[in-house]
Structures are given as C-alpha cells and as structure tokens.
Design a protein around this motif. Sequence first.
Motif, mmCIF file in Angstrom:
data_model
loop_
_atom_site.group_PDB
_atom_site.id
_atom_site.type_symbol
_atom_site.label_atom_id
_atom_site.label_comp_id
_atom_site.label_asym_id
_atom_site.label_seq_id
_atom_site.Cartn_x
_atom_site.Cartn_y
_atom_site.Cartn_z
ATOM 1 N N PHE A 75 5.989 52.071 19.698
ATOM 2 C CA PHE A 75 6.531 53.129 20.561
ATOM 3 C C PHE A 75 6.725 52.584 21.969
ATOM 4 O O PHE A 75 6.148 51.556 22.326
ATOM 5 N N LEU A 76 7.552 53.235 22.741
ATOM 6 C CA LEU A 76 7.785 52.892 24.144
ATOM 7 C C LEU A 76 8.022 51.391 24.342
ATOM 8 O O LEU A 76 7.296 50.718 25.082
ATOM 9 N N GLY A 77 9.072 50.913 23.679
ATOM 10 C CA GLY A 77 9.396 49.484 23.734
ATOM 11 C C GLY A 77 9.746 48.996 25.134
ATOM 12 O O GLY A 77 9.658 47.801 25.412
ATOM 13 N N ALA A 78 10.123 49.916 26.037
ATOM 14 C CA ALA A 78 10.501 49.479 27.384
ATOM 15 C C ALA A 78 9.366 49.668 28.393
ATOM 16 O O ALA A 78 9.574 49.568 29.594
ATOM 17 N N SER A 79 8.153 49.958 27.882
ATOM 18 C CA SER A 79 7.011 50.161 28.790
ATOM 19 C C SER A 79 6.225 48.873 28.953
ATOM 20 O O SER A 79 6.424 47.906 28.219
ATOM 21 N N HIS A 80 5.303 48.874 29.907
ATOM 22 C CA HIS A 80 4.387 47.744 30.050
ATOM 23 C C HIS A 80 3.392 47.820 28.893
ATOM 24 O O HIS A 80 2.951 48.907 28.532
ATOM 25 N N GLY A 81 3.011 46.685 28.321
ATOM 26 C CA GLY A 81 2.068 46.710 27.213
ATOM 27 C C GLY A 81 1.070 45.582 27.305
ATOM 28 O O GLY A 81 1.382 44.499 27.807
ATOM 29 N N PHE A 82 -0.155 45.852 26.865
ATOM 30 C CA PHE A 82 -1.169 44.791 26.823
ATOM 31 C C PHE A 82 -2.085 45.047 25.639
ATOM 32 O O PHE A 82 -2.771 46.070 25.575
ATOM 33 N N ASN A 83 -2.049 44.129 24.687
ATOM 34 C CA ASN A 83 -2.897 44.211 23.505
ATOM 35 C C ASN A 83 -4.114 43.329 23.788
ATOM 36 O O ASN A 83 -4.010 42.114 23.800
ATOM 37 N N SER A 84 -5.261 43.973 24.054
ATOM 38 C CA SER A 84 -6.406 43.189 24.558
ATOM 39 C C SER A 84 -7.276 42.688 23.410
ATOM 40 O O SER A 84 -6.817 42.547 22.285
ATOM 41 N N VAL A 85 -8.543 42.451 23.702
ATOM 42 C CA VAL A 85 -9.513 41.970 22.711
ATOM 43 C C VAL A 85 -10.190 43.197 22.076
ATOM 44 O O VAL A 85 -10.158 44.286 22.633
ATOM 45 N N HIS A 86 -10.788 43.018 20.909
ATOM 46 C CA HIS A 86 -11.424 44.120 20.176
ATOM 47 C C HIS A 86 -12.436 44.868 21.061
ATOM 48 O O HIS A 86 -13.409 44.283 21.533
ATOM 49 N N GLY A 87 -12.175 46.144 21.313
ATOM 50 C CA GLY A 87 -13.101 46.980 22.081
ATOM 51 C C GLY A 87 -13.021 46.823 23.583
ATOM 52 O O GLY A 87 -13.794 47.440 24.310
ATOM 53 N N ARG A 88 -12.089 46.025 24.069
ATOM 54 C CA ARG A 88 -12.057 45.738 25.511
ATOM 55 C C ARG A 88 -10.912 46.413 26.241
ATOM 56 O O ARG A 88 -10.700 46.156 27.432
ATOM 57 N N MET A 89 -10.173 47.278 25.575
ATOM 58 C CA MET A 89 -9.081 47.969 26.265
ATOM 59 C C MET A 89 -9.554 48.696 27.521
ATOM 60 O O MET A 89 -8.902 48.623 28.573
ATOM 61 N N PRO A 90 -10.733 49.395 27.481
ATOM 62 C CA PRO A 90 -11.110 50.164 28.676
ATOM 63 C C PRO A 90 -11.255 49.322 29.941
ATOM 64 O O PRO A 90 -10.845 49.753 31.020
ATOM 65 N N SER A 91 -11.832 48.124 29.832
ATOM 66 C CA SER A 91 -12.028 47.362 31.071
ATOM 67 C C SER A 91 -10.715 46.791 31.579
ATOM 68 O O SER A 91 -10.473 46.745 32.793
#
Length: 350
Positions: A75-91
């Motif tokens: 979804f939202l292909g034109a948005s900023h995206g960051f796929n982080s490490v397992h469980g680390r999205m909040p930080s």
Amino acid sequence: MSYLKPAFHHPKLPTNALGLTRRDYEGSISTLCAGCGHDSISAAIIQAVWELGIEPHRVAKLSGIGCSSKTPDYFLGASHGFNSVHGRMPSVLTGANLANRELVYLGVSGDGDSASIGFGQFAHLMRRGVNMTYIVENNGVYGLTKGQFSATSDKGSKAKKGAVNTDEAIDMVAVALELGATYVARSFSGDKDQLVPLIKGALLHRGVALIDCLSPCVAFNNHEGSTKSYDYVREHNEAVNRLDVILGREQLTAEYAPGVLAEVRQHDGSMLRLRKLHDAYDPTNRVAALNHLAQHKAMGEIVTGLLYLDPEPEDLHDHLGTVATPLNQLDDAALCPGEAALEKLNALLR
Ligand SMILES: Cc1ncc(C[n+]2csc(CCOP(=O)(O)OP(=O)(O)O)c2C)c(N)n1
Ligand code: SF4
Ligand SMILES: [Mg+2]
C-alpha cells in the motif's frame, strides 16, 4: 519478491479532494496467501488515506518483520517506507518522528513482532505517546515462520496440528490502555465498515493510536479450535460502537437517534461520531474501557470498536518541548548555537 502493477486505470475512477484516485494509494502486488486477513487491512489503509485526502508523500510507513510487516510494500507506494528489524519498528519510528514531526506516521506490525520480541519497544512507544497510528495485524501465530503460537494466542486455543496453548494471552488493547495510549481500538480485518473509519480517526489523532486488528492467518490459524479464525471472530465479535469521521470541511448531518450518539471533536476540528451500540459505553473513560474489556472477556466475547479516546492528547514532542521545524530544515546557527551557549550549559551542570 513483489510485482509491479500496471499504472493504467479506468478514466472515470472517483477522485479525492486532491484529485487522486484510489489507485494512487496502492503499492505493489501482494505476495501473501490468498485470503490472508493482512491483505484486507492493506485495502482498508488505502481506503482510509485516500478518503482523508492525505498526500502519499506525507506518510511514513514503518514495520518490523513478519507477513504483517511485509504489507507496507502493498500500500502507499509513493510514501516513505522503512522495513526495520524484528520488533524494532517503534524505536526507528520514534527517531524519525523526533526528527520530523510533519509526516503522518503509520506503524504496521504483527502479534509476534509486537507482543514478543518487540514487547518492550511497544510498551515504551505507548507510554511516551509518540504521535502515530500503530496497527497490530493480530493472527495469534507467527505466520511467516509457519504457525507457532504467539503471545496473543488465547489459552486453550488449538494449533493446526492439535497442540493446545497453555500460556495466558497478552491483550494488546488492555496493555495499551494501561500504558496511557490516547486512542485505543480493536477491529477485524473482515469488517471494513468498522475498520476504515477507525483508521481514519487514528490517523487524525495527535497522539499514540493503537488498533489491534484481528487478522486470520488462512495458512496456519483458521481451523476449528482456533480463537483467531474468521468463523470464531465473526461469532464472538461484540462491537461497542460504530465510528464515523467527519472532516471540518464536510457538512455535518444529523442522522442518528438521540441517546445513541456520542460526538467527540479532535484537536484539528474533525469530528468523531460514535454510534453507541451499548448506551452505557463511554469511550472517554479509560477505567470503564478496561472494565468493559475484562467483563466481556469473561463471557468469551471479543470487544471491538473505539474503546478509548482522549480528545486532548499530549504527545512526545509536548513532553520534550522539541523544536517544531524538521531537523533537516534547521540552519547551522540553530543547530550549533556557539561556544558561549555551550559554556553556559556546561556551567549549569558543574
Ligand atoms: C531477531 C529475529 N528473530 C526471529 C526472527 C524470525 N521471525 C521472522 S518473522 C517472525 C514472527 C512473525 O510473527 P508476526 O509478527 O505475528 O507476523 P505474521 O507473520 O504472523 O504476520 C519470526 C519469529 C527474525 N526474523 N529475527
Ligand atoms: S502465512 Fe498466514 S499470515 Fe502469512 S501470508 Fe499466509 S495467511 Fe497471511
Ligand atoms: Mg502473527
């Protein structure tokens, strides 16, 4: 692997206030299993952001690891995206938000990502009140690693091969309420009418908003004996209210009988209208929300809807007194106030 969608579309597709079609908010083609609840949540996110008329480049979508955390690609292909490490999205999201508060932050995670390896991160993000929408795509299993029980699997729930879960489940809604989240909701991927307005309300909320969204895993957790299957959730769903989000620019219309409508105005002027299914339910009372959850859990019911809303939320920036300008727009003088200012600061600490 993901696939690009063809860009052409029917010329008469409806457009939003920005003149964009729903297609402008899509991402690449999903590689999830056909029927996975997570795909319905992606569709609901697309619908919500399109209806709100948010420019896609103003959204930052972040995730961890899991089938759920793969979905921001869809979804939202034109948005900023960051796929982080397992469980680390909040930080990672907290850091991004502190550096630039002008974006709309959307965190997508799974029950494994948020309630096990990332549980500490989840807790601190909630208690700090980071201004974001946090969607837990909750299927009660580690889908990507082939169906182990997660920390949100209900005690007594059966795995596909018959093993029974003996551990107590973590209720993400109850935890978020305890930790001070200012917008707390639960929904079901199979109930788009309920989910889309909940996402819209969360995106407009200026504080931390949690949506625990039950999202059946058709590959590993959709059998008899599972408490996160499509059939089980449909049979045990107990909605406290139905939400409508009305933007300031839209005309208000009265269409509900008195006594069953609660209206809450948010900081930006948007109005949240709650059609109360339970007359006694007050969505602005945190303690009542916790009690309601506990009472209905004892009856084997899954409570959905907007369970708690603080119409005057504070967020992390309010607490820290940070500068409103995104850090990358500050000039040298603002970033480095000079030797005299440093001396003064050091003197205070001596
Ligand atoms: C540090 C680390 N530990 C373990 C894994 C293996 N792993 C990948 S996804 C996942 C669980 C995902 O479950 P959930 O967040 O519920 O997402 P779902 O696939 O169910 O949507 C695990 C344990 C990993 N990638 N990284
Ligand atoms: S394994 Fe489960 S969670 Fe993962 S894509 Fe398939 S149905 Fe969805
Ligand atoms: Mg999961």
